[in-house]
Design an enzyme around this catalytic site. Structure first.
Site, mmCIF file in Angstrom:
data_model
loop_
_atom_site.group_PDB
_atom_site.id
_atom_site.type_symbol
_atom_site.label_atom_id
_atom_site.label_comp_id
_atom_site.label_asym_id
_atom_site.label_seq_id
_atom_site.Cartn_x
_atom_site.Cartn_y
_atom_site.Cartn_z
ATOM 1 N N ASN A 1 -1.790 -2.267 13.563
ATOM 2 C CA ASN A 1 -3.249 -2.074 13.549
ATOM 3 C C ASN A 1 -3.681 -0.796 14.264
ATOM 4 O O ASN A 1 -4.493 -0.026 13.746
ATOM 5 C CB ASN A 1 -3.943 -3.294 14.161
ATOM 6 C CG ASN A 1 -3.705 -4.548 13.341
ATOM 7 O OD1 ASN A 1 -3.194 -4.477 12.217
ATOM 8 N ND2 ASN A 1 -4.066 -5.702 13.888
ATOM 9 N N THR B 1 -39.447 26.768 -10.333
ATOM 10 C CA THR B 1 -39.750 25.423 -9.844
ATOM 11 C C THR B 1 -39.920 24.598 -11.120
ATOM 12 O O THR B 1 -40.393 25.124 -12.135
ATOM 13 C CB THR B 1 -41.046 25.372 -9.000
ATOM 14 O OG1 THR B 1 -42.136 25.811 -9.798
ATOM 15 C CG2 THR B 1 -40.936 26.235 -7.745
ATOM 16 N N HIS B 2 -39.513 23.359 -11.086
ATOM 17 C CA HIS B 2 -39.511 22.506 -12.298
ATOM 18 C C HIS B 2 -38.678 23.126 -13.418
ATOM 19 O O HIS B 2 -38.917 22.846 -14.591
ATOM 20 C CB HIS B 2 -40.929 22.257 -12.819
ATOM 21 C CG HIS B 2 -41.907 21.847 -11.771
ATOM 22 N ND1 HIS B 2 -42.220 20.531 -11.493
ATOM 23 C CD2 HIS B 2 -42.635 22.586 -10.894
ATOM 24 C CE1 HIS B 2 -43.107 20.490 -10.505
ATOM 25 N NE2 HIS B 2 -43.373 21.726 -10.114
ATOM 26 N N ASN C 1 -16.543 27.575 -22.817
ATOM 27 C CA ASN C 1 -17.129 26.424 -22.120
ATOM 28 C C ASN C 1 -16.893 26.497 -20.618
ATOM 29 O O ASN C 1 -15.782 26.785 -20.179
ATOM 30 C CB ASN C 1 -16.547 25.123 -22.672
ATOM 31 C CG ASN C 1 -16.932 24.892 -24.120
ATOM 32 O OD1 ASN C 1 -18.016 25.293 -24.542
ATOM 33 N ND2 ASN C 1 -16.053 24.276 -24.886
ATOM 34 N N LYS D 1 -7.933 3.375 2.091
ATOM 35 C CA LYS D 1 -7.192 4.603 1.888
ATOM 36 C C LYS D 1 -7.213 5.158 0.462
ATOM 37 O O LYS D 1 -7.442 6.352 0.270
ATOM 38 C CB LYS D 1 -5.742 4.422 2.355
ATOM 39 C CG LYS D 1 -5.640 4.468 3.893
ATOM 40 C CD LYS D 1 -4.252 4.227 4.411
ATOM 41 C CE LYS D 1 -3.921 2.772 4.589
ATOM 42 N NZ LYS D 1 -4.866 1.977 5.379
ATOM 43 N N GLU E 1 -18.526 22.226 -14.911
ATOM 44 C CA GLU E 1 -18.919 20.859 -15.287
ATOM 45 C C GLU E 1 -18.162 19.818 -14.457
ATOM 46 O O GLU E 1 -18.715 18.807 -14.040
ATOM 47 C CB GLU E 1 -18.641 20.631 -16.777
ATOM 48 C CG GLU E 1 -19.537 21.446 -17.690
ATOM 49 C CD GLU E 1 -19.033 21.408 -19.128
ATOM 50 O OE1 GLU E 1 -18.275 22.319 -19.516
ATOM 51 O OE2 GLU E 1 -19.372 20.463 -19.850
ATOM 52 N N SER F 1 0.825 -1.212 0.000
ATOM 53 C CA SER F 1 0.000 0.000 0.000
ATOM 54 C C SER F 1 0.857 1.260 0.000
ATOM 55 O O SER F 1 0.337 2.370 -0.007
ATOM 56 C CB SER F 1 -0.913 -0.001 1.226
ATOM 57 O OG SER F 1 -0.146 -0.170 2.409
ATOM 58 N N TYR G 1 -9.168 -6.383 13.215
ATOM 59 C CA TYR G 1 -8.597 -5.930 11.950
ATOM 60 C C TYR G 1 -8.589 -7.038 10.915
ATOM 61 O O TYR G 1 -8.324 -8.199 11.217
ATOM 62 C CB TYR G 1 -7.157 -5.443 12.180
ATOM 63 C CG TYR G 1 -6.471 -5.010 10.897
ATOM 64 C CD1 TYR G 1 -6.615 -3.713 10.415
ATOM 65 C CD2 TYR G 1 -5.705 -5.907 10.149
ATOM 66 C CE1 TYR G 1 -6.013 -3.320 9.227
ATOM 67 C CE2 TYR G 1 -5.089 -5.525 8.961
ATOM 68 C CZ TYR G 1 -5.254 -4.227 8.499
ATOM 69 O OH TYR G 1 -4.661 -3.835 7.333
ATOM 70 N N GLN H 1 -7.229 -2.232 4.551
ATOM 71 C CA GLN H 1 -6.205 -1.455 3.850
ATOM 72 C C GLN H 1 -6.799 -0.773 2.613
ATOM 73 O O GLN H 1 -6.259 0.209 2.117
ATOM 74 C CB GLN H 1 -5.043 -2.372 3.455
ATOM 75 C CG GLN H 1 -3.942 -1.671 2.687
ATOM 76 C CD GLN H 1 -2.691 -2.519 2.617
ATOM 77 O OE1 GLN H 1 -1.951 -2.634 3.573
ATOM 78 N NE2 GLN H 1 -2.471 -3.138 1.470
ATOM 79 N N SER I 1 -12.805 26.302 -27.478
ATOM 80 C CA SER I 1 -12.876 25.061 -28.236
ATOM 81 C C SER I 1 -11.819 25.109 -29.322
ATOM 82 O O SER I 1 -11.538 26.172 -29.880
ATOM 83 C CB SER I 1 -14.260 24.916 -28.860
ATOM 84 O OG SER I 1 -14.192 24.103 -30.006
ATOM 85 N N LYS J 1 -16.661 29.652 -28.793
ATOM 86 C CA LYS J 1 -17.067 28.980 -27.562
ATOM 87 C C LYS J 1 -16.389 29.503 -26.293
ATOM 88 O O LYS J 1 -15.243 29.906 -26.296
ATOM 89 C CB LYS J 1 -16.744 27.484 -27.669
ATOM 90 C CG LYS J 1 -17.572 26.779 -28.709
ATOM 91 C CD LYS J 1 -18.894 26.331 -28.167
ATOM 92 C CE LYS J 1 -18.797 24.890 -27.760
ATOM 93 N NZ LYS J 1 -20.040 24.393 -27.204
HETATM 94 N N1 ARG Z 1 -0.962 -1.212 5.695
HETATM 95 C C1 ARG Z 1 -1.891 -1.738 6.643
HETATM 96 C C2 ARG Z 1 -3.242 -1.062 6.480
HETATM 97 O O1 ARG Z 1 -3.291 -0.032 5.958
HETATM 98 C C3 ARG Z 1 -1.416 -1.542 8.036
HETATM 99 C C4 ARG Z 1 -1.969 -2.497 9.012
HETATM 100 C C5 ARG Z 1 -1.448 -3.844 8.739
HETATM 101 N N2 ARG Z 1 -1.748 -4.755 9.783
HETATM 102 C C6 ARG Z 1 -1.614 -6.073 9.641
HETATM 103 N N3 ARG Z 1 -1.910 -6.818 10.644
HETATM 104 N N4 ARG Z 1 -1.214 -6.594 8.526
HETATM 105 O O2 ARG Z 1 -4.253 -1.581 6.869
#
Ligand code: ARG
Length: 469
Positions: free
Chosen positions: A115, A160-161, A290, A330, A295, A28, A322, A327, A282, A288
């Site tokens: 964790n 309205t509408h 835009n 994120k 948007e 990650s 956990y 993970q 454009s 144009k």
């Molecule tokens: N990179 C992990 C996460 O974002 C950290 C926690 C990992 N914990 C584990 N027991 N493998 O969740």
């Protein structure tokens, strides 16, 4: 079975590719490296507390903190070498710490797990992000309120509408968004209150046998208190979901306003002109202008609400505590909150720059018999007609005006009297759009005097906040 004998059984085909894919699905660091500042702050607080509690030596604490500060500098100056093999931000930082300070680095992870570490880092990150949103939302509200004050008496059609309904003022329309954004801010503030508890020290899931001081780490990281249950601490992602939910609602509001900007800036409406800063040309059609920024703001709610749904489904059905599923919280969150932040800033910029075309708005406000309700109200007030009867009389008069292709105020008194003989010329005093808006003085109504007062109240409040913040 040992790894080696397993490899002997299927190693011919699987030696490298499965492990590469394992690394790819498992790592990650590509996105969670942005948590480095929070991770380092959390580690410093943890190390200090371990020292205070006599769990590790003061000398080790000193060297750990010095090492972490060095790493913080490497990260800020973009000198840090991130390694995918080390999976995530936590192991990258810890491994670098070992490289730089040696043995004491290994003591940092006492009474802690990744964790509770990641739960702490992410709370800190979301808290900072919310603070940023609150500030930008305040700025956007202030731009809207200032524009509203300047346009307290600028008459435009209310719809309205998306059909012309009754005249309103442009200021009143803008203040409607100030109210929406105020609710958005209070949702973010509310989420922030609940998230401000520190999970650090919950360890892997069960707490720890070391004599840690969770109140001290919570206070050092500006949390209100430590979380109460170690299982909940490491398995909770409500704080992210609440934030994404508040952001989804707010992005929906931005999307509605963006859509109005798109409509208003068409040559057909011509109600506003967007500055060059917020429009594009454009490559083929030279005429144009835009409204791309509007948007894109209109579209962004998709990403934000998408992230909310995505994380909700990741969390659904997960047993305590956990699981690695978490993970996946994120990447979507970062993407959603980044693009939401840009949308907010773009909206603030557009509002500051946009100029209403008062003549166009005023003319459009008079079209479509928009003062028909004022006529009906007059019949009720002056002639004592029940509203339903007044509605019917007005309908007949509108039909006559439509047949002749004129506005209500352009009809002759005789024409009106043919429908209702008791009508006097005094009726003309309510048929213009300016009179119409001026008469809407009820609490929350569109009368310029109301709008001016509300706009000033908001400006005062928001300017004060800006100074304080
Ligand atoms: N990179 C992990 C996460 O974002 C950290 C926690 C990992 N914990 C584990 N027991 N493998 O969740």
């Amino acid at each position: 079975m040992s790894k080696e004998s397993a490899n002997k059984m299927w190693g011919g085909r699987f030696t490298s590719s499965p492990s590469e894919i394992m690394e790819e699905i498992n790592a990650s660091v590509a996105y969670d490296k942005r948590l480095a500042p929070q991770d380092i702050a959390g580690s410093i607080a943890h190390a200090r507390m371990l020292g205070e509690q006599g769990i590790i030596s003061k000398a080790d604490v000193k060297s750990i903190i010095k090492g972490l500060e060095g790493i913080r500098a490497e990260v800020t100056e973009d000198r840090f070498e991130w390694s995918t093999a080390l999976e995530d931000v936590h192991m990258n930082v810890e491994s670098r710490l070992r490289e730089t300070i040696g043995e004491p680095a290994g003591r940092l992870h006492t009474a802690r797990s990744r964790n509770d570490q990641v739960a702490t880092d992410f709370r800190l990150y979301i808290r900072d992000t919310i603070d940023g949103f609150l500030a930008t939302l305040g700025e956007l509200q202030l731009e809207l309120a200032r524009k509203a004050e300047a346009n307290a008496a600028t008459v435009m059609p209310g719809f309205t509408h998306l059909q012309p309904a009754q005249p309103v003022t442009f200021g009143h329309h803008l203040l409607a968004y100030v109210e929406m954004l105020a609710r958005d801010r209070s949702r973010f503030q509310d989420a922030r209150k609940r998230l401000n508890e520190c999970p650090l020290g919950a360890a892997a899931l069960a707490g720890t046998s070391f004599p840690i001081d969770r109140k001290a780490t919570a206070a050092a990281l500006d949390f209100d208190r430590p979380t109460a249950n170690s299982l909940d601490s490491v398995s909770d992602r409500d704080f992210v979901l609440e934030t994404l939910s508040a952001a989804s609602l707010c992005a929906m509001h931005l999307s509605r306003f963006a859509e109005e900007i798109v409509i208003w800036s068409t040559p057909q409406f011509g109600f506003i002109r967007l500055s060059d800063a917020w429009t594009t040309g454009s490559s083929i059609m030279p005429q144009k202008r835009n409204p791309d920024a509007a948007e894109l703001v209109r579209a962004r709610v998709g990403r934000v609400a998408g992230a909310f749904t995505s994380l909700l489904l990741v969390m659904k059905g997960l047993p305590l505590a956990y699981s690695k599923d978490m993970q996946e919280d994120k990447e979507v969150t970062f993407d959603a909150l980044d693009s939401f932040a840009t949308a907010l800033s773009a909206m603030a910029g557009m509002v500051k720059d946009l100029e209403p075309n008062k003549e166009r708005m005023h003319a459009a406000a008079g079209a479509g018999f928009s003062t028909a309700t004022d006529l009906a109200d007059w019949l009720v007030r002056e002639l004592g007609l029940p509203f339903r009867d007044a509605h019917h009389v007005t309908g007949t008069i509108v039909a006559e005006a439509e047949r002749r292709n004129v506005n209500l105020e352009e009809l002759d008194l005789e024409d009106l009297q043919k429908v209702e003989p008791r009508i006097t010329k005094a009726v003309f005093s309510v048929l213009s759009v300016d009179k119409s808006v001026a008469s809407r003085t009820s609490h929350g109504g569109t009368a310029p005097q109301n709008v001016r007062k509300m706009a000033r109240q908001w400006i005062k409040r928001l300017e004060k906040e800006g100074l304080a913040g």
